[in-house]
Design an enzyme around this catalytic site. Structure first.
Site, PDB file in Angstrom:
ATOM      1  N   GLY A  28       0.839  -1.201   0.000  1.00 45.21           N
ATOM      2  CA  GLY A  28       0.000   0.000   0.000  1.00 45.21           C
ATOM      3  C   GLY A  28       0.875   1.253   0.000  1.00 45.21           C
ATOM      4  O   GLY A  28       1.892   1.286   0.670  1.00 45.21           O
ATOM      5  N   ARG A  34       0.450  -4.884  -4.606  1.00 45.80           N
ATOM      6  CA  ARG A  34       0.575  -5.837  -3.497  1.00 45.80           C
ATOM      7  C   ARG A  34       0.916  -7.212  -4.066  1.00 45.80           C
ATOM      8  O   ARG A  34       0.225  -7.711  -4.941  1.00 45.80           O
ATOM      9  CB  ARG A  34      -0.736  -5.923  -2.716  1.00 45.80           C
ATOM     10  CG  ARG A  34      -1.038  -4.676  -1.885  1.00 45.80           C
ATOM     11  CD  ARG A  34      -2.154  -4.963  -0.897  1.00 45.80           C
ATOM     12  NE  ARG A  34      -2.620  -3.767  -0.218  1.00 45.80           N
ATOM     13  CZ  ARG A  34      -2.023  -3.228   0.857  1.00 45.80           C
ATOM     14  NH1 ARG A  34      -0.931  -3.777   1.355  1.00 45.80           N
ATOM     15  NH2 ARG A  34      -2.525  -2.150   1.425  1.00 45.80           N
ATOM     16  N   GLY A  87       4.970  -7.023   4.467  1.00 49.80           N
ATOM     17  CA  GLY A  87       5.051  -8.000   3.376  1.00 49.80           C
ATOM     18  C   GLY A  87       6.277  -7.754   2.521  1.00 49.80           C
ATOM     19  O   GLY A  87       7.015  -8.685   2.167  1.00 49.80           O
ATOM     20  N   THR A 116       4.876   2.882   5.962  1.00 53.80           N
ATOM     21  CA  THR A 116       3.482   2.480   6.109  1.00 53.80           C
ATOM     22  C   THR A 116       2.769   3.425   7.065  1.00 53.80           C
ATOM     23  O   THR A 116       3.359   3.874   8.054  1.00 53.80           O
ATOM     24  CB  THR A 116       3.275   1.037   6.618  1.00 53.80           C
ATOM     25  OG1 THR A 116       1.934   0.894   7.075  1.00 53.80           O
ATOM     26  CG2 THR A 116       4.170   0.658   7.776  1.00 53.80           C
ATOM     27  N   ILE A 117       1.529   3.714   6.752  1.00 57.37           N
ATOM     28  CA  ILE A 117       0.749   4.561   7.665  1.00 57.37           C
ATOM     29  C   ILE A 117       0.434   3.796   8.956  1.00 57.37           C
ATOM     30  O   ILE A 117       0.041   4.397   9.939  1.00 57.37           O
ATOM     31  CB  ILE A 117      -0.562   5.066   7.018  1.00 57.37           C
ATOM     32  CG1 ILE A 117      -1.515   3.908   6.691  1.00 57.37           C
ATOM     33  CG2 ILE A 117      -0.286   5.915   5.799  1.00 57.37           C
ATOM     34  CD1 ILE A 117      -2.948   4.354   6.467  1.00 57.37           C
ATOM     35  N   ASP A 118       0.597   2.465   8.927  1.00 58.22           N
ATOM     36  CA  ASP A 118       0.222   1.656  10.093  1.00 58.22           C
ATOM     37  C   ASP A 118       1.278   1.674  11.205  1.00 58.22           C
ATOM     38  O   ASP A 118       0.970   1.321  12.342  1.00 58.22           O
ATOM     39  CB  ASP A 118      -0.012   0.199   9.682  1.00 58.22           C
ATOM     40  CG  ASP A 118      -1.224   0.033   8.781  1.00 58.22           C
ATOM     41  OD1 ASP A 118      -2.070   0.944   8.768  1.00 58.22           O
ATOM     42  OD2 ASP A 118      -1.310  -1.001   8.105  1.00 58.22           O
ATOM     43  N   MET A 162      -7.811   3.787   9.603  1.00 55.77           N
ATOM     44  CA  MET A 162      -7.172   2.610   8.994  1.00 55.77           C
ATOM     45  C   MET A 162      -6.285   1.867   9.999  1.00 55.77           C
ATOM     46  O   MET A 162      -5.777   2.459  10.947  1.00 55.77           O
ATOM     47  CB  MET A 162      -6.347   3.019   7.776  1.00 55.77           C
ATOM     48  CG  MET A 162      -7.155   3.018   6.503  1.00 55.77           C
ATOM     49  SD  MET A 162      -6.101   3.273   5.079  1.00 55.77           S
ATOM     50  CE  MET A 162      -7.209   2.722   3.785  1.00 55.77           C
ATOM     51  N   GLY A 163      -6.083   0.607   9.739  1.00 57.69           N
ATOM     52  CA  GLY A 163      -5.273  -0.245  10.608  1.00 57.69           C
ATOM     53  C   GLY A 163      -6.031  -1.528  10.858  1.00 57.69           C
ATOM     54  O   GLY A 163      -6.882  -1.583  11.745  1.00 57.69           O
ATOM     55  N   GLN A 186      -6.596   8.846   4.110  1.00 53.86           N
ATOM     56  CA  GLN A 186      -5.492   8.789   5.080  1.00 53.86           C
ATOM     57  C   GLN A 186      -4.155   8.421   4.430  1.00 53.86           C
ATOM     58  O   GLN A 186      -3.104   8.558   5.043  1.00 53.86           O
ATOM     59  CB  GLN A 186      -5.823   7.765   6.181  1.00 53.86           C
ATOM     60  CG  GLN A 186      -7.016   8.159   7.020  1.00 53.86           C
ATOM     61  CD  GLN A 186      -7.616   6.979   7.777  1.00 53.86           C
ATOM     62  OE1 GLN A 186      -7.294   6.739   8.922  1.00 53.86           O
ATOM     63  NE2 GLN A 186      -8.497   6.226   7.123  1.00 53.86           N
TER      64      GLN A 186
HETATM   65  O1  F6P Z   1      -1.202  -1.047   5.257  1.00 49.54           O
HETATM   66  C1  F6P Z   1      -1.791   0.188   5.057  1.00 49.54           C
HETATM   67  C2  F6P Z   1      -3.278   0.060   4.917  1.00 49.54           C
HETATM   68  O2  F6P Z   1      -3.773   1.344   4.599  1.00 49.54           O
HETATM   69  C3  F6P Z   1      -4.011  -0.512   6.117  1.00 49.54           C
HETATM   70  O3  F6P Z   1      -4.175   0.389   7.171  1.00 49.54           O
HETATM   71  C4  F6P Z   1      -5.293  -0.946   5.485  1.00 49.54           C
HETATM   72  O4  F6P Z   1      -5.897  -1.979   6.238  1.00 49.54           O
HETATM   73  C5  F6P Z   1      -4.875  -1.446   4.142  1.00 49.54           C
HETATM   74  O5  F6P Z   1      -3.638  -0.800   3.852  1.00 49.54           O
HETATM   75  C6  F6P Z   1      -5.829  -1.152   3.024  1.00 49.54           C
HETATM   76  O6  F6P Z   1      -5.355  -1.764   1.879  1.00 49.54           O
HETATM   77  P1  F6P Z   1      -5.829  -1.475   0.396  1.00 49.54           P
HETATM   78  O7  F6P Z   1      -5.242  -0.171  -0.030  1.00 49.54           O
HETATM   79  O8  F6P Z   1      -5.277  -2.603  -0.385  1.00 49.54           O
HETATM   80  O9  F6P Z   1      -7.321  -1.415   0.423  1.00 49.54           O
END
Ligand code: F6P
Length: 357
Positions: free
Chosen positions: A12, A74, A113, A134-136, A178-179, A283
């Protein structure tokens, strides 16, 4: 000294990726004779050989730019060693691209990952350096990842804006941050935005406890309540379930996300008018905040220094006020959940924020 550097962004996206790419490139051009090859769309581009030689000027004017100039995708680690239906051996294909391009090293910007695959490629003999984004903020070995603080700013602004409308209407507002696996972003944005309740994946909640807080506030002079909930938060009952069982249970409910469910439950239990808000990918969008621009630059420049010193098989990290690096093998596959005794959790509790536990 000449170095051919392959660079990719995977997983992401987040604000600060371009600032980090720029940091690596600018320092590499300063420190040695660098040739930089941009690899498109993460490991997907490395597998398919989608690469292009970059020029110095392509790294100019991107410090404040959101997203990633290289594109991303991804590639789940669990599938990376699986030969797919088209017969492609992804690991062999990545090694081939690396060698065909005559790279001296590969720089991978990504999260959990990405780091697992980076470690695998390192064990396969490639010279790899990771940069944690990562934003997480869920990568172990580093205090912060870049992208996190920008997302905290955005999450906080969302809560601030919801606060005023919640106050006007005396409503309970549930904001989904998010998270999926970890709650750092919800914790920081929740504290910064003055949430009354913070719900995290790491601290399973009892909806009755949350309802008590909302009810007490509804009966007091402050009729509104602000609930910051991580997208991956779970109730105590759900926490006891196996992952598949939990997914099936959730699919059986009439809500497509946790915030809608909590808003509906609180409206029913307390009788207070409730609404849910999901800022979602907002976000992850837009320009990085100043902190992330600085952190991404520090990380990028350190990566270039590591290339100069031929230190590979590592990922860059922030430890206190120092920029350092960890072995990929030490941090790959080691997520960083919020500890229950984390200072921010204890601080939040000490100012009366409830976690619903
Ligand atoms: O890992 C960052 C993140 O934004 C998570 O907080 C969220 O669960 C996920 O990616 C969302 O993924 P995608 O962009 O594939 O919907």
């Amino acid at each position: 000294m000449k170095r051919r550097i392959g660079i990719l962004t995977s997983g992401g996206d987040c604000p600060g990726l371009n600032a980090a790419i720029r940091g690596v490139a600018k320092a590499a051009y300063e420190l040695f004779d660098a040739e930089i090859i941009g690899i498109r769309n993460g490991y997907g581009g490395l597998i398919a050989g989608e690469c292009q030689e970059m020029s110095k000027k392509q790294f100019s004017g991107i410090l404040t730019l959101g997203g990633t100039i290289l594109g991303t995708s991804r590639q789940p680690f669990r599938t990376i060693q699986v030969i797919d239906e088209t017969g492609v051996d992804k690991v062999a294909a990545m090694k081939k691209t690396y060698h065909d391009l005559k790279l001296d090293c590969l720089i991978t910007l990504g999260g959990n990952g990405t780091h697992k695959t980076a470690n695998l490629l390192s064990q396969e003999g490639l010279n790899v350096i990771g940069l944690p984004k990562t934003i997480d903020n869920d990568l172990s070995g580093t205090d912060f990842t870049f992208g996190f603080h920008t997302a905290v700013e955005i999450g906080t602004e969302v809560i601030d804006r919801i606060h005023t409308t919640a106050t006007s209407h005396g409503r309970c507002m549930v904001i989904e941050i998010m998270g999926n696996k970890v709650g750092w972003l919800t914790l920081y944005a929740g504290v910064a935005g003055g949430a009354d309740v913070i719900l995290l994946p790491e601290i399973p909640y009892d909806i009755k406890r949350v309802a008590e807080t909302v009810e007490t506030r509804a009966k007091s002079k402050k009729a509104f309540s602000i609930i910051a909930v991580a997208e991956g938060a779970m109730s105590k009952e759900e926490a006891k379930m196996k992952k598949k069982e939990r997914e099936a249970y959730r699919a059986s409910l009439p809500y497509d996300c946790i915030s809608k469910r909590i808003a509906a439950q609180l409206q029913e239990l307390v009788g207070v008018e409730s609404r849910s808000v999901v800022p979602g990918h907002i976000q992850r969008g837009g320009s990085p905040c100043a902190y992330d621009r600085v952190l991404a630059t520090l990380f990028g420049v350190h990566a270039a220094e590591l290339i100069r010193d031929e230190v590979y098989g590592v990922t860059v990290a922030l430890s206190g006020n120092n920029i350092t690096h960890n072995k990929l093998s030490d941090i790959a596959g080691m997520p960083k959940p919020v500890p229950k005794d984390n200072t921010m959790v204890l601080t939040a509790r000490n100012i009366g924020i409830t976690f619903g536990d």
